[in-house]
Design a protein around this motif. Structure first.
Motif, mmCIF file in Angstrom:
data_model
loop_
_atom_site.group_PDB
_atom_site.id
_atom_site.type_symbol
_atom_site.label_atom_id
_atom_site.label_comp_id
_atom_site.label_asym_id
_atom_site.label_seq_id
_atom_site.Cartn_x
_atom_site.Cartn_y
_atom_site.Cartn_z
ATOM 1 N N GLU A 46 39.411 -23.410 -24.912
ATOM 2 C CA GLU A 46 38.012 -23.852 -24.982
ATOM 3 C C GLU A 46 37.447 -24.038 -23.581
ATOM 4 O OE1 GLU A 46 35.458 -27.337 -27.259
ATOM 5 O OE2 GLU A 46 37.417 -27.848 -26.438
ATOM 6 N N VAL A 47 36.130 -23.832 -23.459
ATOM 7 C CA VAL A 47 35.427 -24.077 -22.195
ATOM 8 C C VAL A 47 34.465 -25.247 -22.386
ATOM 9 C CG1 VAL A 47 33.922 -23.140 -20.401
ATOM 10 C CG2 VAL A 47 35.573 -21.648 -21.548
ATOM 11 N N LEU A 48 34.697 -26.319 -21.632
ATOM 12 C CA LEU A 48 33.800 -27.477 -21.640
ATOM 13 C C LEU A 48 32.987 -27.465 -20.357
ATOM 14 C CD1 LEU A 48 32.883 -30.294 -22.789
ATOM 15 C CD2 LEU A 48 34.675 -31.277 -21.335
ATOM 16 N N GLY A 49 31.660 -27.481 -20.484
ATOM 17 C CA GLY A 49 30.796 -27.584 -19.318
ATOM 18 C C GLY A 49 30.477 -29.043 -19.040
ATOM 19 N N LEU B 174 34.499 -26.689 -16.766
ATOM 20 C CA LEU B 174 33.632 -26.107 -15.750
ATOM 21 C C LEU B 174 32.658 -27.172 -15.260
ATOM 22 C CD1 LEU B 174 32.670 -23.522 -14.269
ATOM 23 C CD2 LEU B 174 31.187 -23.090 -16.236
ATOM 24 N N VAL B 175 32.867 -27.647 -14.042
ATOM 25 C CA VAL B 175 32.025 -28.687 -13.447
ATOM 26 C C VAL B 175 30.922 -28.017 -12.643
ATOM 27 C CG1 VAL B 175 31.989 -30.698 -11.919
ATOM 28 C CG2 VAL B 175 34.030 -30.209 -13.295
ATOM 29 N N THR B 176 29.676 -28.291 -12.980
ATOM 30 C CA THR B 176 28.584 -27.609 -12.304
ATOM 31 C C THR B 176 27.267 -28.355 -12.508
ATOM 32 O OG1 THR B 176 27.391 -25.491 -12.124
ATOM 33 C CG2 THR B 176 28.134 -26.146 -14.315
ATOM 34 N N HIS B 177 26.286 -28.022 -11.669
ATOM 35 C CA HIS B 177 24.923 -28.501 -11.906
ATOM 36 C C HIS B 177 24.042 -27.341 -12.364
ATOM 37 C CE1 HIS B 177 25.013 -27.022 -7.709
ATOM 38 N NE2 HIS B 177 23.806 -26.575 -8.006
#
Length: 334
Positions: free
Chosen positions: A37-40, A212-215
């Motif tokens: 799974e991909v968690l944003g 995925l850590v992002t703004h």
């Protein structure tokens, strides 16, 4: 029976001991990431995104203390020894750091640094096998002439190539859980697309759980299965990616989405979230977003809203239902 999550975080809080006293940086974080799974994880700078991920890795600063629970495959990490964490870090759990130039050792070759990851977690691996695996990893992330580039130093690579090498290093030992902390920071748009395409392809191919850590909400929309929005050290909304973008139920989320330029919005002004996030030493007593929120009422300034079910997601807002019903066009968050 549903498979248990790969990573489960419950009630994670992180405090810093400062000359002014103990300051709370993260408060009651609950998150889960399943295998494949991909968690944003999105939010402004300083919201606590990277800090939460460093808590998983056991890489908090010396003056920081963590409480709550972080479980990986059922193993508690908060109380794990440094020896246990070292066995997991770089092996079953890996992290792609924000700035690959400073993350690499400038006086060691790329081949040496990737090889060290392999050697530490595979003591019986021969030198020849380490070299072959390193070349394989470089080719996996589309670094041309991998065998020749083993002798190159970090400064001899472009920004995009360094980021791909960082991905290769993170994947060296086939991790089950991967943290990508702002993987496209300071890269131009074309290189960003190349790096994200590489990361997404490898994540799907290897069925890795990814946070995925992002703004960048555009990145999240294209890659994530679920999204958690952070503000001032708390999760304020969490939902499936399509639901979150279609009907955001927290004013902060609505403001983030409204600030993104859209092709179909030509001629319409972008929404602005005025003001700035509160400092750790001066957080308001109620909702931390209240001073910047057009929906705020007296209850927001007096009582902190808890994360609760709203529609198909979770939201920490007293008036989440009204926010979710509000029309997208013309909506402003002051």
């Amino acid at each position: 029976m549903d498979e248990p999550p790969l990573v489960r975080i419950r009630g994670l809080s992180v405090d810093f001991l400062t000359p002014e006293g103990r300051l709370n940086a993260l408060s009651d974080i609950d998150l889960e990431v399943g295998a494949g799974e991909v968690l944003g994880l999105v939010g402004e700078s300083g919201s606590g995104k990277s800090l939460a991920m460093r808590a998983i890795m056991g890489l908090l600063p010396p003056r920081a203390t963590a409480s709550g629970s972080i479980r990986f495959r059922g193993q508690e990490l908060i109380t794990a020894s440094e020896r246990e964490l070292r066995r997991l870090r770089g092996g079953r759990i890996a992290m792609i750091f924000q700035d690959p130039l400073t993350a690499f050792n400038p006086v060691q070759t790329i081949g040496t640094q990737i090889g060290e990851m392999l050697r530490l977690h595979n003591p019986g691996m021969s030198r020849r096998s380490i070299k072959d695996r390193t070349v394989e990893l470089l080719e996996l992330v589309s670094i041309p002439s991998g065998a020749k580039r083993l002798r190159s130093y970090p400064h001899e690579f472009s920004g995009g190539m360094r980021q791909r090498v960082m991905i290769a290093m993170a994947l060296a030992n086939n991790p089950e859980f991967l943290i990508a902390d702002e993987p496209t920071t300071a890269l131009d748009v074309t290189v960003q697309a190349q790096v994200l395409e590489t990361l997404q392809g490898l994540q799907k191919e290897l069925a890795v759980g990814l946070c995925l850590v992002t703004h960048d909400l555009g990145v999240v929309a294209g890659m994530a299965d679920r999204v958690a929005v952070m503000y001032a050290g708390r999760i304020v909304e969490q939902a499936e990616v399509d639901r979150l973008f279609a009907t955001p139920s927290h004013p902060y989320t609505r403001g983030l989405i409204g600030s993104v330029p859209r092709f179909e919005g030509r001629g319409r002004s972008l929404v602005a979230i005025e003001g700035a996030p509160p400092s750790l030493a001066a957080r308001p007593p109620g909702c931390a977003f209240a001073p910047r929120c057009s929906y705020a009422q007296a209850a927001c300034r007096e009582q902190r809203p808890e994360l609760r079910p709203v529609g198909a997601g979770l939201t920490a807002c007293h008036f989440a239902e009204a926010v979710a019903r509000a029309p997208a066009d013309g909506e402003t968050v002051a």
